[in-house]
Design an enzyme around this catalytic site. Sequence first.
Site, PDB file in Angstrom:
ATOM      1  CB  SER A  76     -87.929 -71.528 -24.425  1.00  0.00           C
ATOM      2  OG  SER A  76     -88.318 -71.957 -23.369  1.00  0.00           O
ATOM      3  CB  SER A 118     -82.001 -74.795 -19.106  1.00  0.00           C
ATOM      4  OG  SER A 118     -80.895 -74.029 -19.074  1.00  0.00           O
ATOM      5  CB  ILE A 119     -81.248 -69.981 -17.227  1.00  0.00           C
ATOM      6  CG1 ILE A 119     -80.267 -70.808 -16.886  1.00  0.00           C
ATOM      7  CG2 ILE A 119     -81.011 -69.033 -16.366  1.00  0.00           C
ATOM      8  CD1 ILE A 119     -80.348 -71.782 -15.462  1.00  0.00           C
ATOM      9  CD  GLN A 179     -91.020 -68.913 -22.199  1.00  0.00           C
ATOM     10  OE1 GLN A 179     -90.621 -70.072 -21.949  1.00  0.00           O
ATOM     11  NE2 GLN A 179     -92.005 -68.310 -22.119  1.00  0.00           N
ATOM     12  CB  VAL A 180     -86.081 -64.346 -25.410  1.00  0.00           C
ATOM     13  CG1 VAL A 180     -86.284 -63.176 -26.244  1.00  0.00           C
ATOM     14  CG2 VAL A 180     -84.840 -64.670 -24.771  1.00  0.00           C
ATOM     15  CG  ASP A 197     -72.061 -69.769 -23.950  1.00  0.00           C
ATOM     16  OD1 ASP A 197     -71.597 -70.914 -24.317  1.00  0.00           O
ATOM     17  OD2 ASP A 197     -73.246 -69.695 -23.527  1.00  0.00           O
TER      18      ASP A 197
END
Length: 544
Positions: free
Chosen positions: A131, A133-134, A136-137, A287
């Site tokens: 999980s 900030s943008i 969730q998996v 990233d």
Amino acid sequence: MTPAELKRLYHIIKVQLEYGLDELMPEHQLTKAPLLARKSLFWLKNKHQDKELGHRLRLALQELGPVWIKFGQMMSTRRDLFPPHIADQLALLQDQVAPFDGQLAKRDMEKALGGRLDNWFTDFDIEPLASASIAQVHTAKLKESGREIVLKVIRPDIRPVIDADLKLMHRMARIVAKSLPEARRLKPVEVVHEYEKTLLDELDLRREAANAIQLRRNFEGSEELYVPEVIPDLSSETLMVSERIYGIQVSDIETLEANGTNMKLLAERGVTVFFTQVFRDSFFHADMHPGNVFVNPENPDNPQWIGLDCGIVGTLNSEDKRYLAENLLAFFNRDYRKVAELHVDSGWVPHDTNVNDFEFAIRMVCEPIFAKPLGEISFGHVLLNLFNTARRFNMEVQPQLVLLQKTLLYVEGLGRQLYPQLDLWATAKPFLETWMMNQVGPQAVINAVKERAPFWAEKLPELPELLYDSLRQGKAMNHRMDQLYQGYRDSKRQQATGKFLFGVGATLVVCSAILVSSPYEQLSMGCGIAGVTFWLLSWRAYRR
């Protein structure tokens, strides 16, 4: 401002004062407003005076929530804006937040798919795998094949929160730029605008899916990097479905060593993967922090990197790539004159920059780096020093170079964490030299011919007709030019005639005025009539 915005602004200021962040303002610029707010409105004291300023800033951003956490992460890469002790603390920010209800995630997934999950998946795990900030998996299996997959879904109702905080960020940036002259150099408004673009891009998972597909295609069949397969038919703006991978997190040194991983080769491959993305593909994962990088455990003697989360990527055009490669080679050859000239030629600094002064500034900053053994020189900090020096000579912020610098720092840090003796320059130099040879040597000519050959082969049958048309148009153009020149000469001749007639007419009118009171009245009248006639003739000449 709406009541909700005022409430949020109050909370932001309250957190800033509780962590003593007003100390970030220079003392001579510290206006009465923060002091008045602290003493009379909020009655707040710095509750964390025992902590260093950078640590306090990190804690404050964590308390303010995901939008501010990601802003701090982006700012950690802008080491031209912050001193090292603050940038290092910002780099520790973790994009990990409490998970939201799995039932809400399931609801949003079904909305994105347009049907029940069990139409496509089995074994859906209501508990999230990760999980942030943008998004969730969650994990599941494809119903048709039983293949393990992961479903990444955007957090519900995150957009209004982001929009509200971004609006406040823009207002605060404008206030800072207006009230603090020293802050204008940092371009706070432009920084927030850049962050807004990056953050809003991450809200569209179609962009991340497209990036992952491109990166996977670039490294298809590679032993160096593996990118999980995206299932585009099941992906949308708010949902991305991709292959599930099992790997060892690259920062888990103990597990990697226990698995018998060749750490030296793994570290060197990270460097090779980075430079391959930048110089071969012009498309790089921007990233590459430890949370997004895993190692395939299946073949520890021939370790393979696994790249996740392609939401942020960078691109370089051919000119930037060439200037960057030449800059790095010139720097490590200690040819500071060439470094300065390359910055000017590339347009990274204004063309009227004094090259001698620029060369001296680069030498003063970069020469001490060579006091260290070559294997200990930080490639990322080389770029940082070069760009910081260039900014003193009005170098414009280049977003693609900022992303490149950030990614290089990540890759270099990971590489030396895996294998402290990593000589990044020894690994990168042959790659850069080979690439440059292919760009400017005989091979470059051959490659250019190969690249353009299909185009010329397609146009070859049309060449005779194109040549005939060009000759015919050239002949017609010459005839047209002759006509235009003749018209120009006629026009000039008519203008000269008109001026002459006008002058004669004016002279006759003046004579008529002089003679009007003399005994020669008839002569005066004749001169007047003749003068008017010549004026009319001159007017007609001008009209033609």
